[in-house]
Design a protein around this motif. Structure first.
Motif, PDB file in Angstrom:
ATOM      1  N   LYS A  82      41.729  27.813  32.555  1.00  0.00           N
ATOM      2  CA  LYS A  82      41.659  28.098  33.980  1.00  0.00           C
ATOM      3  C   LYS A  82      41.267  26.832  34.718  1.00  0.00           C
ATOM      4  O   LYS A  82      40.646  25.935  34.154  1.00  0.00           O
ATOM      5  CB  LYS A  82      40.626  29.204  34.253  1.00  0.00           C
ATOM      6  CG  LYS A  82      40.859  30.491  33.469  1.00  0.00           C
ATOM      7  CD  LYS A  82      39.893  31.577  33.893  1.00  0.00           C
ATOM      8  CE  LYS A  82      40.140  32.861  33.112  1.00  0.00           C
ATOM      9  NZ  LYS A  82      39.442  34.020  33.712  1.00  0.00           N
ATOM     10  N   GLY A  86      44.085  27.841  39.832  1.00  0.00           N
ATOM     11  CA  GLY A  86      44.819  28.912  39.159  1.00  0.00           C
ATOM     12  C   GLY A  86      46.220  28.502  38.771  1.00  0.00           C
ATOM     13  O   GLY A  86      47.146  29.321  38.790  1.00  0.00           O
ATOM     14  N   SER A  89      48.959  30.322  36.709  1.00  0.00           N
ATOM     15  CA  SER A  89      49.617  31.513  37.252  1.00  0.00           C
ATOM     16  C   SER A  89      51.084  31.267  37.567  1.00  0.00           C
ATOM     17  O   SER A  89      51.889  32.206  37.536  1.00  0.00           O
ATOM     18  CB  SER A  89      48.892  32.006  38.506  1.00  0.00           C
ATOM     19  OG  SER A  89      49.045  31.098  39.574  1.00  0.00           O
ATOM     20  N   TYR A 121      43.177  33.529  36.839  1.00  0.00           N
ATOM     21  CA  TYR A 121      43.584  32.168  36.491  1.00  0.00           C
ATOM     22  C   TYR A 121      42.658  31.087  37.037  1.00  0.00           C
ATOM     23  O   TYR A 121      42.760  29.927  36.646  1.00  0.00           O
ATOM     24  CB  TYR A 121      45.002  31.917  37.017  1.00  0.00           C
ATOM     25  CG  TYR A 121      46.018  32.872  36.440  1.00  0.00           C
ATOM     26  CD1 TYR A 121      46.710  32.569  35.270  1.00  0.00           C
ATOM     27  CD2 TYR A 121      46.280  34.096  37.049  1.00  0.00           C
ATOM     28  CE1 TYR A 121      47.629  33.456  34.737  1.00  0.00           C
ATOM     29  CE2 TYR A 121      47.200  34.996  36.517  1.00  0.00           C
ATOM     30  CZ  TYR A 121      47.869  34.674  35.370  1.00  0.00           C
ATOM     31  OH  TYR A 121      48.778  35.558  34.844  1.00  0.00           O
ATOM     32  N   THR A 122      41.760  31.455  37.967  1.00  0.00           N
ATOM     33  CA  THR A 122      40.877  30.459  38.572  1.00  0.00           C
ATOM     34  C   THR A 122      39.545  30.394  37.834  1.00  0.00           C
ATOM     35  O   THR A 122      39.033  31.407  37.352  1.00  0.00           O
ATOM     36  CB  THR A 122      40.611  30.779  40.056  1.00  0.00           C
ATOM     37  OG1 THR A 122      40.140  32.127  40.186  1.00  0.00           O
ATOM     38  CG2 THR A 122      41.867  30.591  40.887  1.00  0.00           C
ATOM     39  N   SER A 123      38.986  29.200  37.797  1.00  0.00           N
ATOM     40  CA  SER A 123      37.701  29.007  37.135  1.00  0.00           C
ATOM     41  C   SER A 123      36.569  29.692  37.893  1.00  0.00           C
ATOM     42  O   SER A 123      35.542  30.043  37.299  1.00  0.00           O
ATOM     43  CB  SER A 123      37.410  27.506  36.996  1.00  0.00           C
ATOM     44  OG  SER A 123      37.557  26.853  38.250  1.00  0.00           O
ATOM     45  N   SER A 207      37.944  38.419  35.020  1.00  0.00           N
ATOM     46  CA  SER A 207      38.212  37.949  36.382  1.00  0.00           C
ATOM     47  C   SER A 207      37.054  38.164  37.338  1.00  0.00           C
ATOM     48  O   SER A 207      37.254  38.201  38.551  1.00  0.00           O
ATOM     49  CB  SER A 207      39.451  38.675  36.936  1.00  0.00           C
ATOM     50  OG  SER A 207      39.213  40.072  37.032  1.00  0.00           O
TER      51      SER A 207
END
Length: 327
Positions: A82, A86, A89, A121-123, A207
């Motif tokens: 990630k 993101g 994605s 998908y984002t940290s 998530s």
């Protein structure tokens, strides 16, 4: 007594004749979590019976789904890496894109819906780009649209933006059309509320936001009229389906939307609703099958055409068993 309504309830045959709402396997969409790796079939502790699957184990679950009679799947991806944007994605060889290609090749009859959001998908776990703790609306729209186009390239029949950024449907529709995907439909999470019912999903999709919450972009649970404005805006921007999420605590919103808008209406029977039923059934407090079917009928009675539910395979199996008993 001339009017005796009980005469319409005297046996199952009569009750069936006058029944106003019914659930079909065609109404159901089954959510599936796809993770990178091999040999993955990881149980979600807070959602008994639900797993993360890798590509090599996914076929078993889609086969089970198809054999039950369910013909539509909603895919969520869990990448191995990630970042703050993101970027996985919209990777054309990403986990969801590969799952879409696999399903369309091996199960061409299955309708594939790709959830479009950055949170898995984002940290930082938020659904959009972040700057100084603020989720950026307009800067997020091109990234969501890149994911939608990438999933359409892989073969998705429908893309389903769940991010709740303003204007994302119009931006996505333009990008899909410009890239030759005029026939890929948009199922908008139009009235998506900031809800405590999502907690098990965040375990399943890895998530959970790393700071704050999602109340600046998901809807306040107290607002019903605002939900109609959100839905109206998505229809104006070109969505093909509208959605209310969660389901059980928002049936008033489902009902009003069904009466106001002549667009296919979806409701999402979310992870917390599923987990509560499973926990109560495990403790012997409820009859799981009876409760689940009562919930499904409630969604239809409120006006939903399509039901996204983790119970989908069980519901379709029960419906088939009931049909066979009537033969």
């Amino acid at each position: 007594m001339r009017n005796r309504l009980r005469r319409l309830r005297m046996n199952e045959g009569i009750r069936a004749m006058v029944r106003e709402n019914a659930v079909s396997a065609d109404d159901l969409v089954y959510p599936v979590f796809v993770a990178e790796g091999n040999g993955v079939k990881k149980p979600i502790d807070s959602m008994p019976g639900i797993f993360q699957f890798s590509l090599d184990t996914l076929g078993e679950e889609i086969t089970r789904m198809v054999e039950s009679g369910v013909r539509a799947v909603l895919l969520f991806g869990i990448p191995s890496k990630k970042d703050e944007f993101g970027s996985e994605s919209w990777n054309d060889n990403g986990v969801v894109q590969n799952a879409i290609r696999f399903i369309k090749k091996e199960f061409p009859e299955v309708i594939v819906i790709a959830d479009i959001c950055l949170c898995e998908y984002t940290s930082h776990g938020h659904c959009g780009l972040v700057s100084a703790g603020i989720i950026l609306n307009d800067a997020t729209l091109p990234l969501l649209s890149r994911m939608a186009v990438s999933c359409a390239k892989a073969g998705a029949d429908i893309v389903a933006p769940s991010d709740m950024m303003d204007g994302r449907v119009a931006f996505m529709r333009d990008e899909l059309d410009k890239n030759g995907f005029q026939n890929v439909a948009i199922m908008a999470y139009s009235a998506k509320f900031a809800s405590g019912y999502y907690s098990p999903f965040r375990d399943a999709a890895d998530s959970a936001p790393q700071f704050g919450d999602r109340k600046t972009y998901q809807m306040d649970c107290a607002n019903g009229r605002e939900a109609m404005r959100e839905i109206e805006a998505d229809i104006a921007e070109g969505c093909d389906y509208i959605m209310v999420k969660p389901a059980l605590a928002y049936l008033d919103v489902v009902k009003e939307a069904s009466q106001r808008f002549d667009v296919p209406l979806v409701t999402y029977n979310v992870s917390g609703e599923y987990a509560m039923v499973k926990a109560a059934a495990k403790n012997g407090w409820i009859d799981e099958r009876r409760i689940v079917m009562e919930n499904m009928v409630a969604f239809k009675r409120a006006g939903a055409k399509i039901i996204i539910t983790y119970h989908a395979i069980d519901v379709a199996t029960w419906l088939r068993e009931e049909a066979e008993c009537r033969k």
